[in-house]
Design a protein around this motif. Structure first.
Motif, PDB file in Angstrom:
ATOM      1  N   LEU A 100       0.787  -1.281  -0.052  1.00  0.00           N
ATOM      2  CA  LEU A 100       0.078   0.005  -0.046  1.00  0.00           C
ATOM      3  C   LEU A 100       0.746   1.233  -0.050  1.00  0.00           C
ATOM      4  O   LEU A 100       1.904   1.268   0.554  1.00  0.00           O
ATOM      5  N   ALA A 101       0.492   2.404  -0.718  1.00  0.00           N
ATOM      6  CA  ALA A 101       0.846   3.442  -0.413  1.00  0.00           C
ATOM      7  C   ALA A 101       1.004   3.857   1.270  1.00  0.00           C
ATOM      8  O   ALA A 101       0.157   3.467   2.079  1.00  0.00           O
ATOM      9  N   SER A 102       1.986   4.633   1.612  1.00  0.00           N
ATOM     10  CA  SER A 102       2.280   5.012   2.890  1.00  0.00           C
ATOM     11  C   SER A 102       1.070   5.571   3.731  1.00  0.00           C
ATOM     12  O   SER A 102       0.745   5.311   4.751  1.00  0.00           O
ATOM     13  N   ALA A 103       0.333   6.242   3.008  1.00  0.00           N
ATOM     14  CA  ALA A 103      -0.932   7.074   3.548  1.00  0.00           C
ATOM     15  C   ALA A 103      -1.784   6.015   4.128  1.00  0.00           C
ATOM     16  O   ALA A 103      -2.820   6.552   4.978  1.00  0.00           O
ATOM     17  N   TRP A 104      -1.826   4.824   3.659  1.00  0.00           N
ATOM     18  CA  TRP A 104      -2.892   3.792   4.028  1.00  0.00           C
ATOM     19  C   TRP A 104      -2.156   2.510   4.807  1.00  0.00           C
ATOM     20  O   TRP A 104      -3.063   1.582   5.141  1.00  0.00           O
ATOM     21  N   GLN A 105      -1.034   2.585   5.132  1.00  0.00           N
ATOM     22  CA  GLN A 105      -0.250   1.525   6.125  1.00  0.00           C
ATOM     23  C   GLN A 105      -0.731   1.915   7.426  1.00  0.00           C
ATOM     24  O   GLN A 105      -0.596   3.003   7.778  1.00  0.00           O
ATOM     25  N   GLY A 106      -1.411   1.017   8.113  1.00  0.00           N
ATOM     26  CA  GLY A 106      -1.826   1.154   9.384  1.00  0.00           C
ATOM     27  C   GLY A 106      -3.024   2.007   9.637  1.00  0.00           C
ATOM     28  O   GLY A 106      -3.329   2.435  10.746  1.00  0.00           O
ATOM     29  N   LYS A 107      -3.637   2.478   8.418  1.00  0.00           N
ATOM     30  CA  LYS A 107      -4.900   3.263   8.575  1.00  0.00           C
ATOM     31  C   LYS A 107      -6.255   2.527   7.952  1.00  0.00           C
ATOM     32  O   LYS A 107      -6.240   1.886   6.886  1.00  0.00           O
ATOM     33  N   TYR A 108      -7.081   2.782   8.731  1.00  0.00           N
ATOM     34  CA  TYR A 108      -8.437   1.941   7.992  1.00  0.00           C
ATOM     35  C   TYR A 108      -8.941   2.957   6.936  1.00  0.00           C
ATOM     36  O   TYR A 108      -8.765   4.059   6.622  1.00  0.00           O
ATOM     37  N   ARG A 109      -9.498   1.970   6.086  1.00  0.00           N
ATOM     38  CA  ARG A 109      -9.978   2.509   4.825  1.00  0.00           C
ATOM     39  C   ARG A 109     -11.140   3.384   4.862  1.00  0.00           C
ATOM     40  O   ARG A 109     -12.012   3.345   5.725  1.00  0.00           O
ATOM     41  N   LYS A 110     -11.403   4.279   3.949  1.00  0.00           N
ATOM     42  CA  LYS A 110     -12.385   4.908   3.654  1.00  0.00           C
ATOM     43  C   LYS A 110     -13.258   5.051   2.518  1.00  0.00           C
ATOM     44  O   LYS A 110     -14.325   5.570   2.098  1.00  0.00           O
ATOM     45  N   GLN A 111     -12.957   3.725   1.905  1.00  0.00           N
ATOM     46  CA  GLN A 111     -13.592   3.533   0.639  1.00  0.00           C
ATOM     47  C   GLN A 111     -14.409   1.891   0.830  1.00  0.00           C
ATOM     48  O   GLN A 111     -14.203   1.517   1.629  1.00  0.00           O
ATOM     49  N   ASN A 112     -15.224   1.939  -0.071  1.00  0.00           N
ATOM     50  CA  ASN A 112     -16.015   0.627  -0.244  1.00  0.00           C
ATOM     51  C   ASN A 112     -15.140  -0.459  -0.704  1.00  0.00           C
ATOM     52  O   ASN A 112     -14.226  -0.247  -1.285  1.00  0.00           O
ATOM     53  N   ARG A 113     -15.251  -1.789   0.046  1.00  0.00           N
ATOM     54  CA  ARG A 113     -14.558  -2.737  -0.539  1.00  0.00           C
ATOM     55  C   ARG A 113     -15.328  -4.147  -0.561  1.00  0.00           C
ATOM     56  O   ARG A 113     -16.270  -4.221  -0.203  1.00  0.00           O
TER      57      ARG A 113
END
Length: 261
Positions: free
Chosen positions: A113-126
């Motif tokens: 993942l890009a560093s902005a999403w490492q250890g961060k909960y998603r904000k998108q539908n999955r």
């Protein structure tokens, strides 16, 4: 216990299906002769087979040569597995809680993942799709992820404080794995993280020998059954039927019978 999301609904049925001798089998576990102060054979097994479940083209013998003997391979062949190996080492040295799970995901996600999403909960539908593009599971809506993960870690804290027999520990470890992967809180790395947390919980409750369990290898060797049992709960997060989870929960005790290298 006032559990909010990690349900005990199948505990009695689960206990009635278990083989005898789980405690004895667990206590007989030992580290592998290949392990050294700077190399863990069983963390390598976990990292390789958890990655292979996700489609990584890595072989255990090659990875052992890379990790134990310093033999160089192309970086793309080993880097994601090295990241996961580091996350397992981190888990061995730190308590299981939300802050540390986020750090473990940051470690294992460095090349996912890009560093902005490492250890961060998603904000998108999955959603999870088959190879032919058919949707087979829709994860928790993004606006619910934070609250669901809060409930998840509140339950883990309660479970960590509760004295348990080994059979009950195995039940809740599997249920933790299943609930986590159904919430699907990250943009990537959910399966790797779910399997790590499962073993992390076992180690918190049962001690160091839990890291010697070849759980990830067992799931890989039966990966079609593994996925079928996860799918059995339903298509969409609000409609999941955890009463159908027993086949999945009963997979974990099989790792006690896995051959030891």
């Amino acid at each position: 216990m006032d559990l909010k999301i990690i349900t005990p609904v199948l505990l009695d049925a689960y206990l009635g299906e278990l083989p005898s001798g789980m405690r004895q089998a667990f206590e007989s576990l030992e580290d592998a002769a290949l392990s050294t102060p700077n190399f863990s054979f069983y963390i390598s097994v976990a990292s390789v087979f958890s990655s292979k479940i996700e489609g990584e083209a890595i072989e255990l013998d090659s990875y052992i040569k890379h990790k134990r003997e310093g033999i160089a391979f192309q970086p793309d062949y080993t880097k994601k597995i090295d990241d996961l190996y580091g996350a397992y080492l981190f888990a061995q040295d730190n308590p299981l809680n939300e802050k540390n799970v986020k750090e473990a995901h940051r470690l294992l996600g460095r090349h996912l993942l890009a560093s902005a999403w490492q250890g961060k909960y998603r904000k998108q539908n999955r959603y999870v799709a088959t190879d032919d593009g058919r949707i087979e599971y829709v994860a928790a809506p993004p606006q619910q992820v934070e609250s669901e993960m809060s409930r998840f870690f509140e339950d883990i804290a309660l479970l960590l404080d509760k004295p348990m027999e080994i059979e009950e520990v195995f039940y809740y470890a599997s249920m933790i794995h299943l609930v986590f992967v159904k919430i699907h809180p990250w943009n990537d790395g959910n399966g790797r993280c779910a399997r790590l947390i499962e073993k992390w919980f076992l180690a918190e409750k049962l001690g160091q020998k839990a890291w010697y369990l070849q759980i990830e290898k067992m799931y890989y060797l039966h990966h079609q059954t593994y996925y079928n049992n996860i799918r059995a709960l339903g298509l969409e997060y609000p409609d999941l039927k955890y009463e159908k989870a027993l086949p999945f929960l009963l997979m974990l005790p099989n790792c006690l019978n896995a051959p030891v290298r």
